[in-house]
Structures are given as structure tokens and as C-alpha cells.
Motif scaffolding. Structure first.
Motif, PDB file in Angstrom:
ATOM      1  N   VAL B  21       0.949  -1.675   0.138  1.00  0.00           N
ATOM      2  CA  VAL B  21      -0.425  -0.233   0.344  1.00  0.00           C
ATOM      3  C   VAL B  21       1.357   1.162  -0.091  1.00  0.00           C
ATOM      4  CG1 VAL B  21      -1.671   1.862   1.153  1.00  0.00           C
ATOM      5  CG2 VAL B  21      -1.881  -0.775   0.667  1.00  0.00           C
ATOM      6  N   LEU B  22       2.321   1.358   1.167  1.00  0.00           N
ATOM      7  CA  LEU B  22       3.061   2.226   0.833  1.00  0.00           C
ATOM      8  C   LEU B  22       3.292   2.743  -0.639  1.00  0.00           C
ATOM      9  CD1 LEU B  22       2.944   3.785   3.555  1.00  0.00           C
ATOM     10  CD2 LEU B  22       5.780   2.290   3.966  1.00  0.00           C
ATOM     11  N   VAL B  23       3.614   1.424  -1.317  1.00  0.00           N
ATOM     12  CA  VAL B  23       4.389   1.590  -2.058  1.00  0.00           C
ATOM     13  C   VAL B  23       3.513   2.369  -3.522  1.00  0.00           C
ATOM     14  CG1 VAL B  23       5.607   0.931  -4.774  1.00  0.00           C
ATOM     15  CG2 VAL B  23       6.201   0.181  -1.265  1.00  0.00           C
ATOM     16  N   LEU B  24       2.477   1.868  -3.524  1.00  0.00           N
ATOM     17  CA  LEU B  24       1.456   1.948  -4.660  1.00  0.00           C
ATOM     18  C   LEU B  24       1.043   3.137  -4.668  1.00  0.00           C
ATOM     19  CD1 LEU B  24       0.109   0.669  -6.710  1.00  0.00           C
ATOM     20  CD2 LEU B  24      -1.230   0.144  -5.258  1.00  0.00           C
ATOM     21  N   ASN B  25       1.066   3.751  -3.350  1.00  0.00           N
ATOM     22  CA  ASN B  25       0.157   5.483  -2.675  1.00  0.00           C
ATOM     23  C   ASN B  25       1.567   6.692  -3.546  1.00  0.00           C
ATOM     24  OD1 ASN B  25      -1.901   4.177  -1.795  1.00  0.00           O
ATOM     25  ND2 ASN B  25      -1.100   4.707  -0.033  1.00  0.00           N
ATOM     26  N   PHE B  26       2.501   5.647  -2.683  1.00  0.00           N
ATOM     27  CA  PHE B  26       3.506   7.099  -2.526  1.00  0.00           C
ATOM     28  C   PHE B  26       3.623   7.343  -4.839  1.00  0.00           C
ATOM     29  CE2 PHE B  26       8.139   7.860  -3.408  1.00  0.00           C
ATOM     30  CZ  PHE B  26       8.494   9.263  -2.348  1.00  0.00           C
ATOM     31  N   THR B  27       3.748   5.917  -5.166  1.00  0.00           N
ATOM     32  CA  THR B  27       4.351   5.730  -6.958  1.00  0.00           C
ATOM     33  C   THR B  27       2.917   6.850  -7.484  1.00  0.00           C
ATOM     34  OG1 THR B  27       5.221   3.531  -6.465  1.00  0.00           O
ATOM     35  CG2 THR B  27       3.638   5.267  -8.642  1.00  0.00           C
ATOM     36  N   LEU B  28       1.786   6.614  -7.002  1.00  0.00           N
ATOM     37  CA  LEU B  28       0.760   7.264  -7.301  1.00  0.00           C
ATOM     38  C   LEU B  28       0.284   8.588  -7.268  1.00  0.00           C
ATOM     39  CD1 LEU B  28      -2.240   4.875  -6.363  1.00  0.00           C
ATOM     40  CD2 LEU B  28      -1.207   5.066  -8.904  1.00  0.00           C
ATOM     41  N   MET B  29       1.495   9.354  -5.960  1.00  0.00           N
ATOM     42  CA  MET B  29       0.976  10.589  -5.422  1.00  0.00           C
ATOM     43  C   MET B  29       1.673  10.766  -6.490  1.00  0.00           C
ATOM     44  SD  MET B  29      -1.411  11.210  -3.419  1.00  0.00           S
ATOM     45  CE  MET B  29      -0.975  12.992  -3.260  1.00  0.00           C
ATOM     46  N   HIS B  30       3.364  10.397  -6.563  1.00  0.00           N
ATOM     47  CA  HIS B  30       4.533  10.591  -7.543  1.00  0.00           C
ATOM     48  C   HIS B  30       3.819  11.329  -8.993  1.00  0.00           C
ATOM     49  CE1 HIS B  30       8.618  11.743  -7.645  1.00  0.00           C
ATOM     50  NE2 HIS B  30       8.627  11.298  -9.298  1.00  0.00           N
ATOM     51  N   MET B  31       3.237  10.604  -9.468  1.00  0.00           N
ATOM     52  CA  MET B  31       2.401  11.145 -10.453  1.00  0.00           C
ATOM     53  C   MET B  31       1.836  11.598 -11.005  1.00  0.00           C
ATOM     54  SD  MET B  31       2.344   6.025 -11.854  1.00  0.00           S
ATOM     55  CE  MET B  31       0.679   6.542 -12.849  1.00  0.00           C
ATOM     56  N   ALA B  32       0.780  11.956 -10.165  1.00  0.00           N
ATOM     57  CA  ALA B  32       0.360  12.524  -9.889  1.00  0.00           C
ATOM     58  C   ALA B  32       1.125  14.700 -10.193  1.00  0.00           C
ATOM     59  CB  ALA B  32      -0.614  13.049  -8.524  1.00  0.00           C
ATOM     60  N   PRO B  33       0.215  14.679 -11.304  1.00  0.00           N
ATOM     61  CA  PRO B  33       0.719  16.141 -11.491  1.00  0.00           C
ATOM     62  C   PRO B  33       0.220  17.727 -10.224  1.00  0.00           C
ATOM     63  CG  PRO B  33      -1.518  16.220 -12.289  1.00  0.00           C
ATOM     64  CD  PRO B  33      -1.526  14.859 -11.725  1.00  0.00           C
ATOM     65  N   GLY B  34       1.497  17.577 -10.029  1.00  0.00           N
ATOM     66  CA  GLY B  34       0.982  19.045  -9.309  1.00  0.00           C
ATOM     67  C   GLY B  34       1.770  19.207  -7.925  1.00  0.00           C
ATOM     68  N   ASP B  35       2.507  19.595  -7.306  1.00  0.00           N
ATOM     69  CA  ASP B  35       3.329  19.449  -6.032  1.00  0.00           C
ATOM     70  C   ASP B  35       3.113  21.116  -4.774  1.00  0.00           C
ATOM     71  OD1 ASP B  35       5.197  21.291  -6.925  1.00  0.00           O
ATOM     72  OD2 ASP B  35       6.551  19.336  -6.920  1.00  0.00           O
ATOM     73  N   VAL B  36       3.782  20.477  -3.611  1.00  0.00           N
ATOM     74  CA  VAL B  36       3.554  22.014  -2.453  1.00  0.00           C
ATOM     75  C   VAL B  36       4.068  22.779  -3.383  1.00  0.00           C
ATOM     76  CG1 VAL B  36       5.684  20.620  -1.864  1.00  0.00           C
ATOM     77  CG2 VAL B  36       3.488  21.870  -0.124  1.00  0.00           C
ATOM     78  N   ALA B  37       4.856  23.228  -3.872  1.00  0.00           N
ATOM     79  CA  ALA B  37       5.848  23.975  -4.156  1.00  0.00           C
ATOM     80  C   ALA B  37       4.778  25.001  -5.462  1.00  0.00           C
ATOM     81  CB  ALA B  37       6.929  23.999  -5.590  1.00  0.00           C
TER      82      ALA B  37
END
Lengths: 332, 325
Positions: B21-37
Motif C-alpha cells: 500500500v505504501l509503495v503504491l500510494n507513494f507512486t500514485l501521488m508521485h505520478m499525479a500532477p502538481g505538488d506543494v511548490a
């Protein structure tokens, strides 16, 4: 005068169906003595099981009802008794075992609980003494190692063992009448013989009367002294088992008996086909009409059979049958 | 012993599952456009490319994906869920602060729905053609098909605005002073509407299922046996029939544990309930990756615990479960 154990007079049970009210038991009378065994025989749908349910007060709610007639149990009228009174008799003075041992026990309660529950309810036994008695009962129905098995759940037992548990449960309160509704139909032949042996054994020990419901002539011959042959909700022949089997009077009884294969027949004549009764049971719509309901399947049918319902008439002192053809019909 | 084995077995699986779950979530979030910046630059009214790179460097977002992943998992293994960019607090603190409010809401709603659903289901199963039975069916259909936020808003309009029985929003009234019980009663008042809203979905499910399984069970051979034993109707229904109908309801209730976050998000948003759902909503808007990941991780944990409890409960309800090997 001493009351009979069970006295049923002109019982009529009606079922509410889509096509209207149908009499599934039509004018049935019989009685049962202490320690006696009686057998109901007939095809599926002839009213055997309905008779049992009517005696137990377990007719399907709102669908089935006792329309007329009386059921007297030791002088007490059961036909219009309150459900509370019937409840106190059920499982206590009259109890019942069913056709399907595989599904008739509650899967999530231990067999000990299911047996001792009856004792606590009807005999007001304490939890401990009821449990002890459950162990004894399992022993009495020949289940090995009862002290351990009493904790088992139904899924941990075989079909034959479950039926033994059902018997233990039914006999827990030493009922005066035990109704066995096709108790061995779902079991294989060797287990059948064991169960019947057990029932007979327990009957001699406890003196309970047995009403056996079956379509198996062999079982009748082995278990019962008196028999009632039912057809389409009506009794068509009543009498002593030995006598009825030897000299059946009603064409339907004759047919039923000739359906049973004989071991020596097969040896003597390899081409001897098993006989059957042609046709099928009449539909529920025809039940209750004023004619002989068996007529359409009967090779002896006459004009009168289709015009008027035959009455149950005494033939010899212990045999009665309902057929217009009164002279003795030879078995061929 | 068997139960102990089951727990150990499930814990091993749970560990593997959590890792996945951890790996999957992290990967998905990484792929999503936009970040805190992007969020920071927005709140500043726009920033140039150089500043964005600067911000990303500050938060370690300039590193390659696998390196970020390894760093993150290493932290989680040390029970560190990271630091929230948006709230500027440790994620574990944020999540744990919100958990009690959500659990209070969800567990109360679950228990209410379960009890009421089973009672209504049993009652309507005994009289399948009665008025109450039809009412239960209708109500269940309504509860299931109406969106929760809509139900919530309707309840708000009715019982907070038109007839002001309950507070409009939040979990407690800060102006109230007094001992523990005064506060407890205050929280209860705030709970009524959100709990009812959330329970209406669950209630619909449980009462329908309980009704269906009860109708089936009441027709079985062993119920007939129970009647033939002369048991009073109450015992026939509640001791013999109900226990056999509970398994599907318990299973469904276990599955609904996953609704701890998903179902509660909308309800919490409508009632401004300070729970995980509101936190999830806020952090998604703010693209606060560590917080989102933390919430997802926590909800996975809740689901796994919920499933384990369901397994144990099923064993208790039905001795056949787990008996066959």
C-alpha cells in the motif's frame, strides 16, 4: 372410560392456494394406543406429512388450518388449542423427527446445547443436569464417546449420527408419541436398518408410541403394527400391517405393494419388470371433489367411481378400505 | 491455539500488504500532477521558475523517484510519517489528533446502524408483508440512494435551522464551561446529525441484508425443528434463526470499515466535523503529499484491523468458519 392416547376423528385440513382452498387431509379418522406403532404410507403429496404437522400444531401459518374434526390427545382437544398449549405439548409429550438430518439441526449450536435446551425448557432442569442428561441420551442412541461428542457441532457428524442426535433430542422428555417423518429417506441402506433398529429398541425401553410416515413398504413391515394408506389426502385403506400386506383390498394398496421388488423374483425370471402404478397423483385442484380420486389410474374403475366418493367401509374386523369395487379383487 | 495462529498469520499478511500500500500510494501521488511548490507559489500570487526549483529542493522533491521512495519507507519504518508542508506539523501528530473524532463518529454510526438494522431486518422478516416491512424497504432504498451530503444538508436545514434542536457545525462549543459531563453532553448534541447522516447509508445496507437472510433462515429445516421442540417464538427467532443470519451482516459490517475514511469525508465536510475526513479534504486541496500519504496509510491500517476483527467475530458467530482445513 379411559381416554385413548390419541384419537383423531373426521380431520379435515385445508390449505390456502392460488386456486382457492384445498382439503389436503379429507376426513381422516384413526386412533393410537399407548406403546403402539402406526404407519402412514403413500406417495409424495398424499397428506402424510400434513397429518404430522397438524398433530404437532405446526401447519404453515396463515396457509394451512384445521377446518373441522377433532384431535384428542389423552382427552385434551388439540384441534383448536391455543398456540401456547400446543407449544407445551410439542417436544415434550409429542415430538417429531424429520426427513433431512443434514439440515434439521442448527449448524451454529453444539448438539449438547440443542438436546439440553429441550430438557431445560420442558423439564425445568438446571444447565448442568440437562447437559449430563444430554450425554446419557447420546449414549442411549449409540453415539460413541458421548462425553466428547456432546460438544461437537452438527457439521462434525455424519448423516446417520445427526439423525441419532435428532432421535435423542426427540426422546429427551420421554414423549408419549414420537412422529418420525421419513426418518431414513436421506440415509443409505445400512444406516437405515440401524436407525430402525434403534427406534424399535428405544420403543421397547421407553414405551413410547411411534407414528411412522414413509413410502417404504419394507420400513412399514419392519416397524409398524397398524398402517394407513393415504391417497390424495384421503385414507384409502386402514388395517393391521401383516393383514394389509397379505390381502390388500384397495387397488392403490395392491399397486404400492407390487411395486416393491422381491429378491427371489429377480432370480426366477430375469425379464420380470418391476411393476408401477400408471399415471400421476391428481392435481390439488381435484382434491375434495366428490369422486374417487384414484379412478383415473385404476384398472378397475367403474361409472360410480367418477360420480361419487367411495366411503371407508369395514372389510374384516381390522381392515377397512374406500373403494366401490367391494368384492375381493385378486392380486393379478 | 487456532485463533492465535490465525492472528499471527494475518499479521504477517498485514505487514506485506501495508508495504505494498505504501509503495503504491507513494507512486500514485508521485505520478499525479502538481505538488506543494505549486500551492506555495499560488498562495504567494505566483512565483518564477527559479523559486519553484528552490522550494522543491528544500522539500527534497528534486531527487529521483526511487530515492524519495526509499527515504519515505525508511522513515515510515521508524514510525515517522513525515512533515506536513501545509500545516507545518508532523503528519503523525496531525493524523492522531483527528483520529478520535472520526472514530467516535464512525463507530457510533456503525453500532447504531448495526443494532437498528438487525432489529428492523428481523422484525420485517417475520412479517414480510406487513406495513413496517414495506416501510423498512422504502426507507432502506431511500437511505441507500440518497447522497450523504444531500441527506446531511437536509437534516441540517430541518433540525438546525427550521427547528433549532442541534448545533450547525463542529464538534464542541468552545464557549461552554463546566465539568466532563457538560462537555460530553455538548459533544453528543453535536454528534446527533452527523451520526444519523452516516448511519443512514449503513442502516439501509444492514436492514436489507438482515431482512433477506432472516427470511431465508426462517424457512429452513432447523427452524422447523426448533418449533417442533416447543420453543417459544422469541427463542426460535433470536436464538436459532438470528445467529444463523448474522454471518453475512457481520461480513458486510467488516467491509464497511473501509468507509471509515471514504464515507466520513463527505459527512465531515458537511458538518465541519474535525476528523480525518476534513483533514484529507484540506490536504488534497493543498497538495500536501505527506499528509495525504499518512491518511492513506492510516486508513489501510484501519481496514486491515477491521478485517482481522471481522474474521474473529465470524469465528465466534459460526463455528463452521475456519473448522475445515
Amino acid at each position: 372410560m379411559v381416554d385413548k392416547l390419541l384419537e383423531v376423528k373426521n380431520l379435515r385440513v385445508e390449505l390456502q392456494t392460488k386456486d382457492g382452498v384445498v382439503p389436503v387431509i379429507d376426513d381422516l379418522s384413526f386412533d393410537l394406543d399407548y406403546g403402539e406403532s402406526l404407519s402412514f404410507v403413500g406417495e409424495s403429496g398424499c397428506g402424510k406429512s400434513m397429518t404430522a404437522l397438524a398433530l404437532m400444531g405446526l401447519l404453515p401459518e396463515k396457509v394451512g388450518r384445521i377446518a373441522s374434526g377433532s384431535i384428542k390427545f389423552e382427552g385434551r382437544q388439540l384441534a383448536n388449542a391455543s398456540s401456547e398449549d400446543l407449544r407445551k405439548i410439542r417436544g415434550n409429550e409429542i415430538s417429531m423427527i424429520f426427513q433431512e438430518p443434514m439440515t434439521s439441526l442448527n449448524p451454529v449450536l453444539s448438539v449438547g446445547e440443542q438436546i439440553s435446551e429441550v430438557l431445560r425448557l420442558h423439564q425445568k432442569m438446571s444447565v448442568n443436569s440437562a447437559w449430563k442428561r444430554a450425554e446419557d441420551l447420546l449414549d442411549a442412541v449409540n453415539i460413541p464417546d458421548p462425553k466428547r461428542r456432546v460438544h461437537d457441532y452438527p457439521f462434525q457428524m455424519s448423516g446417520g449420527q445427526r439423525q441419532r442426535v435428532m432421535i435423542a433430542m426427540a426422546l429427551a422428555c420421554e414423549p408419549k408419541i414420537l412422529i418420525a417423518d421419513e426418518p431414513t429417506t436421506a440415509l443409505d441402506v445400512t444406516v437405515q436398518a440401524q436407525i430402525f433398529g434403534l427406534l424399535k429398541d428405544l420403543q421397547t425401553k421407553t414405551g413410547t408410541s411411534i407414528i411412522l410416515i414413509t413410502h417404504d413398504m419394507g420400513a412399514v413391515a419392519q416397524m409398524a403394527r397398524k398402517m394407513i394408506v393415504m391417497y390424495a389426502g384421503r385414507p384409502c385403506e386402514i388395517g393391521e400391517v401383516a393383514q394389509v400386506i397379505k390381502t390388500p383390498q384397495h387397488p392403490y394398496t395392491t399397486g404400492l405393494i407390487s411395486c416393491v421388488p422381491h429378491l427371489d423374483d429377480a432370480i426366477i425370471d430375469a425379464n420380470n419388470r418391476l411393476s408401477e402404478i400408471p399415471g400421476i397423483v391428481p392435481s390439488l385442484r381435484e382434491f375434495g371433489s366428490n369422486k374417487c380420486l384414484f379412478a383415473s389410474r385404476c384398472k378397475h374403475q367403474m361409472e360410480q367411481c367418477r360420480a361419487e366418493r367411495p366411503v371407508l367401509a369395514q372389510f374384516s374386523n381390522k381392515q377397512a378400505f374406500a373403494c366401490w369395487k367391494r368384492e375381493i379383487i385378486d392380486a393379478g | 491455539m487456532k485463533t492465535f495462529g490465525l492472528i499471527v498469520n494475518r499479521l504477517v499478511y498485514a505487514f506485506v500488504l501495508l508495504f505494498a500500500v505504501l509503495v503504491l500510494n507513494f507512486t500514485l501521488m508521485h505520478m499525479a500532477p502538481g505538488d506543494v511548490a505549486d500551492t506555495i507559489s499560488q498562495s504567494m500570487g505566483g512565483a518564477d521558475e527559479e523559486l519553484l526549483i528552490e522550494i522543491r529542493k528544500d522539500y527534497g522533491l528534486d531527487q529521483p523517484y526511487y530515492q524519495q521512495l526509499v527515504t519515505y519507507i525508511g522513515k515510515v519504518l521508524r514510525f515517522d510519517l513525515g512533515h506536513s508542508f501545509f500545516f507545518n506539523e508532523p503528519v503523525s501528530k496531525l493524523v492522531l489528533e483527528r483520529v478520535p473524532a472520526t472514530l467516535l463518529l464512525v463507530i457510533t454510526a456503525q453500532i447504531l446502524a448495526l443494532l437498528l438494522g438487525v432489529v428492523l431486518g428481523v422484525y420485517s422478516a417475520r412479517k414480510p408483508n406487513g406495513i413496517l416491512s414495506h416501510f423498512v424497504t422504502l426507507f432502506a432504498l431511500f437511505g441507500y440512494s440518497a447522497p450523504v451530503f444531500w441527506t446531511g444538508i437536509l437534516l441540517l436545514i430541518a433540525f438546525s435551522l427550521q427547528i433549532p434542536l442541534f448545533p450547525v457545525a463542529g464538534m464542541r462549543d468552545v464557549t461552554i464551561e463546566g465539568n466532563f459531563w457538560v462537555h460530553a453532553i455538548d459533544v453528543m448534541k453535536h454528534m446527533v446529525l452527523p451520526v444519523l447522516t452516516l448511519a443512514s447509508i449503513f442502516l439501509a445496507l444492514y436492514s436489507r441484508l438482515a431482512r433477506a437472510t432472516m427470511i431465508e433462515t426462517l424457512g429452513t429445516d432447523f427452524v422447523r425443528t426448533a418449533r417442533a421442540k416447543g420453543l417459544p417464538e422469541r427463542q426460535v427467532v433470536y436464538k436459532h434463526a438470528l445467529r444463523n443470519s448474522l454471518s453475512p451482516v457481520v461480513t458486510l459490517a467488516g467491509l464497511q470499515f473501509s468507509a471509515v475514511v471514504s464515507g466520513a469525508v463527505l459527512v465531515e465536510a458537511v458538518f465541519s466535523w474535525p476528523g480525518l475526513g476534513t483533514l484529507a479534504f484540506q490536504s488534497i486541496i493543498a497538495r500536501d503529499t505527506p499528509t495525504i500519504l499518512g491518511i492513506l496509510f492510516f486508513s489501510a491500517l484501519v481496514v486491515i484491523i477491521g478485517n482481522l476483527l471481522t474474521d474473529l467475530a465470524l469465528r465466534f458467530v459460526d463455528p463452521r468458519v475456519g473448522a475445515s482445513k
